[in-house]
Design an enzyme around this catalytic site. Structure first.
Site, PDB file in Angstrom:
ATOM      1  N   MET A  37       3.345 -53.233  -1.299  1.00 29.55           N
ATOM      2  CA  MET A  37       3.010 -54.853  -1.309  1.00 29.55           C
ATOM      3  C   MET A  37       4.010 -54.935  -0.237  1.00 29.55           C
ATOM      4  O   MET A  37       5.151 -54.053   0.434  1.00 29.55           O
ATOM      5  CB  MET A  37       3.755 -54.596  -2.775  1.00 29.55           C
ATOM      6  N   MET A 137      -7.914 -56.915 -10.932  1.00 32.80           N
ATOM      7  CA  MET A 137      -6.395 -57.135 -11.968  1.00 32.80           C
ATOM      8  C   MET A 137      -6.989 -57.803 -13.070  1.00 32.80           C
ATOM      9  O   MET A 137      -7.486 -58.856 -13.285  1.00 32.80           O
ATOM     10  CB  MET A 137      -5.580 -58.139 -10.405  1.00 32.80           C
ATOM     11  N   GLY A 142       1.696 -57.669  -8.132  1.00 32.56           N
ATOM     12  CA  GLY A 142       3.266 -58.296  -7.942  1.00 32.56           C
ATOM     13  C   GLY A 142       4.254 -57.278  -8.417  1.00 32.56           C
ATOM     14  O   GLY A 142       5.579 -56.052  -7.863  1.00 32.56           O
ATOM     15  N   PHE A 143       4.332 -57.201  -9.989  1.00 33.61           N
ATOM     16  CA  PHE A 143       4.563 -56.117 -10.702  1.00 33.61           C
ATOM     17  C   PHE A 143       4.170 -55.575 -12.030  1.00 33.61           C
ATOM     18  O   PHE A 143       3.475 -55.744 -12.420  1.00 33.61           O
ATOM     19  CB  PHE A 143       5.861 -57.445 -11.293  1.00 33.61           C
ATOM     20  N   GLY A 144       4.969 -54.292 -11.829  1.00 36.31           N
ATOM     21  CA  GLY A 144       4.424 -53.301 -13.358  1.00 36.31           C
ATOM     22  C   GLY A 144       4.905 -53.976 -14.685  1.00 36.31           C
ATOM     23  O   GLY A 144       5.845 -54.898 -14.406  1.00 36.31           O
ATOM     24  N   GLY A 145       4.834 -53.517 -16.208  1.00 35.31           N
ATOM     25  CA  GLY A 145       4.846 -53.743 -16.869  1.00 35.31           C
ATOM     26  C   GLY A 145       4.814 -55.257 -17.744  1.00 35.31           C
ATOM     27  O   GLY A 145       5.358 -55.463 -18.327  1.00 35.31           O
ATOM     28  N   GLY A 177      -1.302 -53.633 -17.068  1.00 32.68           N
ATOM     29  CA  GLY A 177      -1.119 -53.873 -18.743  1.00 32.68           C
ATOM     30  C   GLY A 177      -1.866 -52.628 -19.708  1.00 32.68           C
ATOM     31  O   GLY A 177      -2.255 -53.105 -20.389  1.00 32.68           O
ATOM     32  N   GLY A 197       0.447 -47.625 -15.844  1.00 33.65           N
ATOM     33  CA  GLY A 197       2.136 -47.620 -14.687  1.00 33.65           C
ATOM     34  C   GLY A 197       2.638 -46.933 -15.913  1.00 33.65           C
ATOM     35  O   GLY A 197       3.478 -45.314 -16.264  1.00 33.65           O
TER      36      GLY A 197
HETATM   37  C1  DX5 Z   1       1.009 -54.142  -9.802  1.00 24.45           C
HETATM   38  C2  DX5 Z   1       0.058 -52.882  -9.456  1.00 24.45           C
HETATM   39  C3  DX5 Z   1       0.174 -51.982 -11.013  1.00 24.45           C
HETATM   40  C4  DX5 Z   1       1.568 -51.447 -11.705  1.00 24.45           C
HETATM   41  C5  DX5 Z   1       0.380 -52.071 -12.900  1.00 24.45           C
HETATM   42  O1  DX5 Z   1       0.467 -54.973  -9.349  1.00 24.45           O
HETATM   43  O2  DX5 Z   1      -0.836 -53.508  -8.720  1.00 24.45           O
HETATM   44  O3  DX5 Z   1      -0.689 -50.674 -10.482  1.00 24.45           O
HETATM   45  O4  DX5 Z   1       1.837 -50.014 -11.511  1.00 24.45           O
HETATM   46  O5  DX5 Z   1       1.590 -51.744 -13.559  1.00 24.45           O
HETATM   47  P1  DX5 Z   1       1.490 -51.319 -15.271  1.00 24.45           P
HETATM   48  O6  DX5 Z   1       0.376 -49.998 -15.976  1.00 24.45           O
HETATM   49  O7  DX5 Z   1       2.507 -51.341 -15.810  1.00 24.45           O
HETATM   50  O8  DX5 Z   1       0.873 -53.075 -15.714  1.00 24.45           O
END
Ligand code: DX5
Ligand code: ZN
Length: 234
Positions: A37, A137, A142-145, A177, A197
């Protein structure tokens, strides 16, 4: 038929112990997912080309680089040169699909096309043959969780149909997710490659989490098969 593949996303790992995070899923995870990123394409900053070089030195697991960056035309081939086995670029950011996919492949890697939840796949139909993987997607990147977007399920089913109808042999991947509560409906909709993740690195036993997610995907889909190595117990 397709192999059910689980790719742990290192974005959810302890950044102080990335090598350990790679090793702990060895023999279980099919590939490792490495998010890149740039603070521009998404409002977050993550792994660099040097991360790929460093990971290559500590693990044999193939690396799947997900480039959430502007100007992937310029930067993507470098990730392949560093040893990534797949480099995925975003449809919303790429300028020259034929040129960039050719450059990635010339550097020895597979290549993927990623689309955000609101970006239609049909628009890229004529270019899909240039890719090995299609990433839908299931969150805003942008973010995990974040929470899995069920609104993407019809798009997954439509993409599965589109690939099958046109005889396109791409892996269908989702990212965002994916967990014990969501993986079965994604598998039933036609996904074969699952990035996870939080569900892997947030678990007490990441390797066991990979196997349990895979078992759920296999149960939910009649087109997914276990990876060949499972037959030998490891
Ligand atoms: C977010 C990343 C994902 C992220 C997914 O933009 O592309 O790869 O790590 O995280 P989870 O599995 O926690 O949704
Ligand atoms: Zn990702």
């Amino acid at each position: 038929m397709a192999t059910a593949q689980i790719y742990p996303s290192l974005l959810a790992a302890d950044f102080g112990r990335i090598a350990d995070a790679a090793r702990v899923v060895e023999g279980r995870a099919d590939w490792l997912h490495v998010d890149v990123m740039d603070y521009h394409f998404v409002p977050n900053l993550a792994f660099a080309p040097d991360t790929v070089t460093a990971l290559r030195a500590v693990t044999d697991i193939p690396l799947d680089c997900h480039l959430m960056i502007e100007d992937p035309d310029r930067w993507a081939p470098g990730f392949a040169e560093r040893g990534a086995s797949n480099v995925t670029i975003h449809a919303e950011a790429v300028d020259d699909i034929p040129g960039t996919t050719a450059a990635i492949r010339a550097a020895g890697a597979r290549t993927g096309l990623a689309v955000k939840p609101a970006t239609p796949v049909e628009k890229y139909l004529d270019d899909l043959h240039r890719f090995d993987l299609l990433l839908l997607m299931t969150i805003e990147p942008g973010f995990g969780g974040q929470k899995f977007m069920d609104s993407v399920l019809p798009k997954i089913k439509a993409a599965r149909r589109l690939l099958d109808e046109h005889g396109l042999d791409l892996w269908l991947q989702i990212d965002g997710g994916v967990n014990a509560e969501t993986i079965e409906r994604a598998a039933a909709a036609g996904v074969d490659v699952f990035v996870a993740g939080t569900a892997v690195y947030g678990a007490e036993d990441p390797a066991a989490a990979v196997e349990s997610l895979r078992a759920q995907a296999l149960r939910a889909s009649d087109r997914l098969t276990p990876p060949a190595r499972s037959a030998h117990g490891g």
